[in-house]
Design an enzyme around this catalytic site. Structure first.
Site, mmCIF file in Angstrom:
data_model
loop_
_atom_site.group_PDB
_atom_site.id
_atom_site.type_symbol
_atom_site.label_atom_id
_atom_site.label_comp_id
_atom_site.label_asym_id
_atom_site.label_seq_id
_atom_site.Cartn_x
_atom_site.Cartn_y
_atom_site.Cartn_z
ATOM 1 N N ARG A 63 0.804 -1.188 0.101
ATOM 2 C CA ARG A 63 0.051 0.025 0.027
ATOM 3 C C ARG A 63 0.891 1.342 0.033
ATOM 4 O O ARG A 63 0.248 2.482 0.052
ATOM 5 C CB ARG A 63 -1.022 -0.023 1.158
ATOM 6 C CG ARG A 63 -2.031 -1.076 0.872
ATOM 7 C CD ARG A 63 -3.038 -1.018 1.977
ATOM 8 N NE ARG A 63 -4.083 -2.041 2.099
ATOM 9 C CZ ARG A 63 -3.848 -3.525 2.147
ATOM 10 N NH1 ARG A 63 -2.721 -3.982 2.572
ATOM 11 N NH2 ARG A 63 -4.923 -4.309 1.920
ATOM 12 N N THR A 107 1.558 -5.572 4.598
ATOM 13 C CA THR A 107 1.147 -4.876 3.466
ATOM 14 C C THR A 107 1.125 -3.214 3.475
ATOM 15 O O THR A 107 0.692 -2.699 2.132
ATOM 16 C CB THR A 107 -0.159 -5.509 2.853
ATOM 17 O OG1 THR A 107 -1.059 -5.293 3.741
ATOM 18 C CG2 THR A 107 0.169 -7.003 2.578
ATOM 19 N N GLY A 123 -1.877 -10.110 9.747
ATOM 20 C CA GLY A 123 -2.036 -11.588 10.668
ATOM 21 C C GLY A 123 -3.051 -11.868 11.502
ATOM 22 O O GLY A 123 -3.112 -12.754 12.144
ATOM 23 N N ASN A 201 -9.239 -6.299 13.213
ATOM 24 C CA ASN A 201 -10.281 -7.322 13.794
ATOM 25 C C ASN A 201 -9.515 -8.390 14.837
ATOM 26 O O ASN A 201 -8.449 -8.519 14.859
ATOM 27 C CB ASN A 201 -10.845 -8.120 12.452
ATOM 28 C CG ASN A 201 -9.816 -8.692 11.601
ATOM 29 O OD1 ASN A 201 -9.255 -8.084 10.703
ATOM 30 N ND2 ASN A 201 -9.453 -9.913 11.965
ATOM 31 N N ASP A 246 -15.359 -9.576 11.809
ATOM 32 C CA ASP A 246 -14.149 -9.101 11.092
ATOM 33 C C ASP A 246 -14.251 -7.680 10.860
ATOM 34 O O ASP A 246 -14.076 -7.294 9.799
ATOM 35 C CB ASP A 246 -14.245 -10.173 9.638
ATOM 36 C CG ASP A 246 -13.176 -9.899 8.931
ATOM 37 O OD1 ASP A 246 -11.817 -9.514 9.561
ATOM 38 O OD2 ASP A 246 -12.971 -10.238 7.698
#
Length: 253
Positions: A63, A107, A123, A201, A246
């Site tokens: 990103r 990321t 993760g 989450n 989530d």
């Protein structure tokens, strides 16, 4: 500008003195002349060769990069934070920010502030314990680390933020998994000299598995404010107590 062999481009380019810096797959960094579109240099961190086990967990997206004082910073999928010279693309330093055998990946884009650069990780879907780490921009030496969810009682002892959070969890949550990773959603407030984190989450998603009984499970799905110099907790706001769907607070802030 065509980029050979690129699989995905998710990064917002940084414009610095007429040069565009952005990342592609596997945290490859590009420096492009903004007027002509000419590639000035390309840096490949060779992620698949460094720790190929990490590639099992997530697609090779990245990103973006951060910039400060003549250096470009990027986090790699395998968990390194890398600094390269902005003019030449040569490696300045590299540091491991996650354990090689953990389920953490990176990321997200780093952020720079003062003389430091900060990076989180992903993760949480696999139960990995979330945290962010700040490093010295020039040397890569760790300045501080803040965990977003508690660990074992021994790990929490003497840390007011973790002891407070642990009171909102039950059972042996540190064995089943926690989540709360900061894979995006970091910003710096120069007026108050604070870092704001958006935490992710839970993992496992089912609260009856990870924390049987009751409890809000701090600091999942929260905005957390930290002192930028020390990384010490200041305040939090939890958007979704006892997260089970989530949900996350990791969008850009």
């Amino acid at each position: 500008l065509d980029l050979d062999d690129e699989r995905t481009l998710q990064a917002t380019p940084l414009a610095v003195d007429g040069v565009l810096y952005f990342t592609g797959s596997y945290a490859t960094i590009y420096a492009v002349d903004g007027a002509s579109g000419k590639v000035l240099w390309k840096y490949d961190p060779e992620t698949p060769d460094h720790n190929p086990d990490k590639l099992r967990y997530v697609l090779p997206v990245n990103r973006g990069a951060a910039y400060a004082d003549g250096r470009v910073f990027v986090g790699t999928l395998d968990g390194r934070l890398i600094a390269v010279d902005a003019k030449t693309g040569k490696l300045a330093w590299s540091t491991e920010t996650v354990a090689r055998d953990s389920k953490h990946t990176i990321t997200g884009a780093p952020r720079t502030f003062g003389d430091k650069v900060i990076i989180g990780n992903g993760g949480g879907d696999f139960g990995a314990r979330g945290y962010v780490t700040a490093y010295d921009q020039k040397t890569g030496k760790q300045a501080w680390r803040f965990y977003t969810v508690p660990g074992s009682p021994e790990e929490n002892k003497g840390d007011p933020a973790m002891e407070r959070a642990a009171a909102t969890w039950s059972g042996e949550y540190w064995k089943t998994g926690t989540g709360g990773t900061v894979w995006n959603g970091i910003t710096f407030d120069p007026e108050l000299n604070r870092i704001y984190l958006g935490t992710g989450n839970s993992g496992p998603f089912d609260p009856s598995v990870r924390s049987p009984g009751n409890g809000d499970n701090l600091y999942l799905t929260s905005i957390v404010a930290l002192d930028a110099n020390t990384g010490k907790y200041i305040w939090h706001y939890q958007m979704n107590p006892r997260e089970a769907w989530d949900y996350k607070a990791t969008p850009n802030m």
